[in-house]
Design a protein around this motif. Sequence first.
Motif, PDB file in Angstrom:
ATOM      1  N   VAL A  38     -11.838   6.020  -1.322  1.00  0.00           N
ATOM      2  CA  VAL A  38     -10.468   6.034  -0.796  1.00  0.00           C
ATOM      3  C   VAL A  38     -10.332   5.023   0.337  1.00  0.00           C
ATOM      4  O   VAL A  38      -9.421   4.199   0.345  1.00  0.00           O
ATOM      5  N   ASN A  39     -11.237   5.068   1.294  1.00  0.00           N
ATOM      6  CA  ASN A  39     -11.138   4.180   2.452  1.00  0.00           C
ATOM      7  C   ASN A  39     -11.295   2.708   2.075  1.00  0.00           C
ATOM      8  O   ASN A  39     -10.737   1.834   2.734  1.00  0.00           O
ATOM      9  N   GLY A  40     -12.026   2.436   1.000  1.00  0.00           N
ATOM     10  CA  GLY A  40     -12.179   1.057   0.535  1.00  0.00           C
ATOM     11  C   GLY A  40     -10.910   0.469  -0.041  1.00  0.00           C
ATOM     12  O   GLY A  40     -10.827  -0.738  -0.264  1.00  0.00           O
ATOM     13  N   ARG A  41      -9.905   1.298  -0.271  1.00  0.00           N
ATOM     14  CA  ARG A  41      -8.638   0.830  -0.834  1.00  0.00           C
ATOM     15  C   ARG A  41      -7.523   0.754   0.205  1.00  0.00           C
ATOM     16  O   ARG A  41      -6.388   0.443  -0.124  1.00  0.00           O
ATOM     17  N   ARG A  42      -7.830   1.039   1.442  1.00  0.00           N
ATOM     18  CA  ARG A  42      -6.810   0.980   2.504  1.00  0.00           C
ATOM     19  C   ARG A  42      -6.399  -0.462   2.776  1.00  0.00           C
ATOM     20  O   ARG A  42      -7.175  -1.388   2.597  1.00  0.00           O
ATOM     21  N   TRP A  47      -3.353   2.163   6.472  1.00  0.00           N
ATOM     22  CA  TRP A  47      -2.699   3.144   5.610  1.00  0.00           C
ATOM     23  C   TRP A  47      -3.071   2.902   4.159  1.00  0.00           C
ATOM     24  O   TRP A  47      -3.598   1.858   3.797  1.00  0.00           O
ATOM     25  N   PHE A  48      -2.766   3.878   3.327  1.00  0.00           N
ATOM     26  CA  PHE A  48      -3.155   3.824   1.926  1.00  0.00           C
ATOM     27  C   PHE A  48      -1.995   3.310   1.070  1.00  0.00           C
ATOM     28  O   PHE A  48      -0.999   4.007   0.883  1.00  0.00           O
ATOM     29  N   PRO A  49      -2.111   2.078   0.538  1.00  0.00           N
ATOM     30  CA  PRO A  49      -1.029   1.534  -0.302  1.00  0.00           C
ATOM     31  C   PRO A  49      -1.166   2.028  -1.743  1.00  0.00           C
ATOM     32  O   PRO A  49      -2.266   2.094  -2.288  1.00  0.00           O
ATOM     33  N   LEU A  50      -0.056   2.368  -2.361  1.00  0.00           N
ATOM     34  CA  LEU A  50      -0.103   2.881  -3.730  1.00  0.00           C
ATOM     35  C   LEU A  50      -0.521   1.822  -4.737  1.00  0.00           C
ATOM     36  O   LEU A  50      -1.026   2.147  -5.811  1.00  0.00           O
ATOM     37  N   GLU A  51      -0.351   0.559  -4.388  1.00  0.00           N
ATOM     38  CA  GLU A  51      -0.773  -0.529  -5.274  1.00  0.00           C
ATOM     39  C   GLU A  51      -2.258  -0.428  -5.611  1.00  0.00           C
ATOM     40  O   GLU A  51      -2.686  -0.793  -6.707  1.00  0.00           O
TER      41      GLU A  51
END
Length: 159
Positions: A38-42, A47-51
């Motif tokens: 999860v954190n690798g996609r921030r 913040w966490f983008p839906l893309e």
Amino acid sequence: MTPAPHVAEHIPDAGTFFVDWATRGLSADRAREIESAVNGRRCQNGWFPLESLDSIGSRGFWRGPLTYLARMTSDDTAIMQRWACDGLRGENRDRIEATVDHLLHQQGHAAAATWAVAVRPRIYLDASVLGGKLAAAWEYNLGSIRSKDVAKSVRRWNR
């Protein structure tokens, strides 16, 4: 875009929400794997983008536990757009919806909410109402998923 603190404090972070939910009952090693994924996609603003979920499938375990994060956030665009466009019609509504969708996918929930609050100063857009609606939708969307399904997806993900 840096989310405004007075907006961001009312918006739950999708990544943190999911990690807290998904790691209940998992071993520390498995929990760290999910948290790392999860954190690798921030994005750069934290913040966490839906893309970052666009490449995740919505069916089966073969895509791993992030499939459940994609399911959790599946209603977020509609929720954000309804909140940001309250009272608008026509072309103005279309522009706000498009920009909110773009920012949500590129920068995360708090950045999209910050922008909406900034461009609609005459309307009181209550970020705490938005935060409550997002959290309720996430709880609902995750409600039918069992913790053993998450554990099973992590095991299969590691194969």
